[in-house]
Design an enzyme around this catalytic site. Sequence first.
Site, mmCIF file in Angstrom:
data_model
loop_
_atom_site.group_PDB
_atom_site.id
_atom_site.type_symbol
_atom_site.label_atom_id
_atom_site.label_comp_id
_atom_site.label_asym_id
_atom_site.label_seq_id
_atom_site.Cartn_x
_atom_site.Cartn_y
_atom_site.Cartn_z
ATOM 1 N N SER A 1 -6.488 -8.503 -0.485
ATOM 2 C CA SER A 1 -5.467 -9.045 0.412
ATOM 3 C C SER A 1 -4.937 -10.393 -0.063
ATOM 4 C CB SER A 1 -6.016 -9.168 1.836
ATOM 5 O OG SER A 1 -7.114 -10.052 1.870
ATOM 6 N N ASP B 1 -9.666 9.328 -11.873
ATOM 7 C CA ASP B 1 -10.370 10.575 -11.564
ATOM 8 C C ASP B 1 -11.696 10.675 -12.315
ATOM 9 O OD1 ASP B 1 -9.848 11.642 -14.175
ATOM 10 O OD2 ASP B 1 -7.924 12.402 -13.492
#
Length: 150
Positions: free
Chosen positions: A70, A88
Site C-alpha cells: 500500500s 504459476d
Amino acid sequence: MAEEEKAHIRIKYFSREIEHLTAIEGKKSDWIDLRCAENVTLKKGESRYVRLGVGMILPEGYEAHVVPRSSTFKNFGIIQTNHMGVIDHAYCGDNDEWKYPVLAVRDTELHVNDRICQFRIEKVQPQIEFEEVDHLMDEDRGGFGSTGRK
C-alpha cells in the site's frame, strides 16, 4: 488451503544481501513482503524489471499473485506495470528469479531490502466449461458502471 494446513515452499535466494522471507505469524494479513534485491535508480518515465532475489517451487495447483504494497507508490513513486503479476507453478527453474515490472512516475531510488511488493498464493482456477445461452438472468443491473459514485 485449509486453515490448519501449511504449504511447503522450496525457495532459492538469488541474493545473499536480502532478508529471508517470513510469514507474519498470528496476524490476519496473509500477504508476504518481497524486497528489492538490487540498488536501482530510475528517472521519471523509465521502466524496468526489478530483481526480487527469490525463486520458488509453489505447491501443485497453486499460483502466486504479486501486487504493490500500500505504501509503494507513496514511498518510491513507482507503479507495477502489469498491475498484478501471476507466477504459476511451472515458473520454478534454477534461473527463474521473480522480478517486479515497474514504471517510475518521478525520479526515484530503490535500495537492497526495500519492501516494494507483496505476494500470496492462491488455488489455480478450476477447469471451466462454457455453455452458450440466449439469456442470462431476468433482472438487469443497468450495464457496466451503472451503480453510481456514492
